[in-house]
Design an enzyme around this catalytic site. Structure first.
Site, PDB file in Angstrom:
ATOM      1  N   PRO A   2       0.830  -1.208   0.000  1.00  0.00           N
ATOM      2  CA  PRO A   2       0.000   0.000   0.000  1.00  0.00           C
ATOM      3  C   PRO A   2       0.863   1.257   0.000  1.00  0.00           C
ATOM      4  CG  PRO A   2      -0.811  -1.593   1.599  1.00  0.00           C
ATOM      5  CD  PRO A   2       0.515  -2.101   1.110  1.00  0.00           C
ATOM      6  N   GLU A   3       0.539   2.186  -0.896  1.00  0.00           N
ATOM      7  CA  GLU A   3       1.264   3.449  -0.992  1.00  0.00           C
ATOM      8  C   GLU A   3       0.378   4.559  -0.415  1.00  0.00           C
ATOM      9  OE1 GLU A   3       2.999   3.928  -4.924  1.00  0.00           O
ATOM     10  OE2 GLU A   3       3.148   1.757  -5.168  1.00  0.00           O
ATOM     11  N   LYS A  59       3.536   6.219   4.405  1.00  0.00           N
ATOM     12  CA  LYS A  59       2.802   4.959   4.304  1.00  0.00           C
ATOM     13  C   LYS A  59       2.397   4.412   5.672  1.00  0.00           C
ATOM     14  CE  LYS A  59       5.546   3.760   0.203  1.00  0.00           C
ATOM     15  NZ  LYS A  59       6.452   2.746  -0.403  1.00  0.00           N
ATOM     16  N   ARG A 263      13.281  -2.982  -8.308  1.00  0.00           N
ATOM     17  CA  ARG A 263      11.838  -3.020  -8.529  1.00  0.00           C
ATOM     18  C   ARG A 263      11.529  -3.094 -10.016  1.00  0.00           C
ATOM     19  NH1 ARG A 263       9.208  -1.012  -4.075  1.00  0.00           N
ATOM     20  NH2 ARG A 263       7.453  -2.183  -4.917  1.00  0.00           N
TER      21      ARG A 263
END
Length: 273
Positions: A2-3, A59, A263
């Site tokens: 979750p960002e 976050k 990433r």
């Protein structure tokens, strides 16, 4: 993971249900999910206390309780906090259950990376996890000029810089890819090579994708749900993230997927330079 938009959506949906509700009992099903105090001390400290407010920092969620206590919650990869109006049997990966004066909060995390940390409220912003965070991108104090000042000494790829939470708080893989696409900037560009004009495109692009993500209740692929157990819709609006090998929605060129800063990164080699 979750960002910012997902965590903000969780904050808003939890706020509808738990403010001024009292913690009547806490069930810690996996001790590794809680930090700050030993399991029994953790439970004893918060039992009987009301939730006074919920804030977000990057976050992280910050829950202010009575008597000078706070929770710091970080979902990490697969964490979820879901409110149930009625008592529910915990799922296999539900590690903490907060039984309230009305309803329950279930903290569930398949991969066991998420944490609930108990701290004294006056000490929470000094916790290492929060103290090192950069500015909030949607707050008034952040601007194109401030972004440029922070990027100037960074000798790394702009995508990697945006993922660095000390630069700006809350941006992760999804919204970094989307912001760079909107700004027309290739993710491999060195952060300190961006011109003033490019930074003035990147700053509003960051703000826009985050605001649109919040308006859509976040991005859901696998695990993410808000506190009501509902999925987000921003995945329907993604231009590049997760679309490697597909045609660009703007120019039709094939989107390229690379590995950057550990990433997966997707971009359009025609639209982004």
């Amino acid at each position: 993971m979750p960002e910012l938009p997902e965590v903000e959506t969780i904050r808003r949906s939890l706020s509808q249900h738990i403010l001024e509700r009292r913690i009547e009992e806490i069930l810690i099903r996996w001790p590794g999910a809680v930090e700050g105090y030993e399991e029994k001390t953790f439970a004893d400290a918060v039992r009987g206390l009301k939730f006074q407010s919920i804030e977000r920092r990057g976050k992280y969620l910050l829950f202010t309780l009575e008597e000078g206590w706070s929770f710091i919650a970080h979902m990490r990869m697969t964490g979820r906090m879901v409110y149930h109006a009625q008592s529910q049997e915990p799922e296999k990966h539900t590690h903490v259950v907060l039984k309230l004066s009305s309803g329950e909060i279930h903290f569930t995390d398949t991969r066991k990376f998420g944490r609930l940390q108990l701290v004294r409220t006056e000490e929470r912003l000094q916790q290492p996890s929060l103290a090192r965070l950069g500015p909030e991108p949607l707050e008034e104090g952040f601007s194109a000029a401030e972004l440029g000042r922070r990027l100037a000494p960074r000798k790394l790829a702009i995508k990697a810089a945006l993922l660095d939470q000390t630069l700006v708080a809350g941006i992760g893989n999804i919204y970094a890819d989307e912001a760079l696409f909107r700004a027309g900037i290739a993710p491999e560009r060195c952060a300190n090579s961006l011109t003033k004009e490019e930074i003035e495109k990147l700053y509003p692009a960051i703000c826009q994708v985050l605001e649109e993500g919040i308006a859509a209740n976040g991005t859901s692929f696998r695990d993410y749900q808000d506190a009501n157990g509902e999925r987000g819709d921003f995945q329907k609006e993604l231009k590049v993230y997760g679309r490697g090998g597909e045609p660009c929605k703007e120019c039709g060129h094939t989107l390229v997927r690379i590995r950057l800063a550990g990433r997966s990164t997707v971009f359009c080699p025609c639209c982004q330079v």
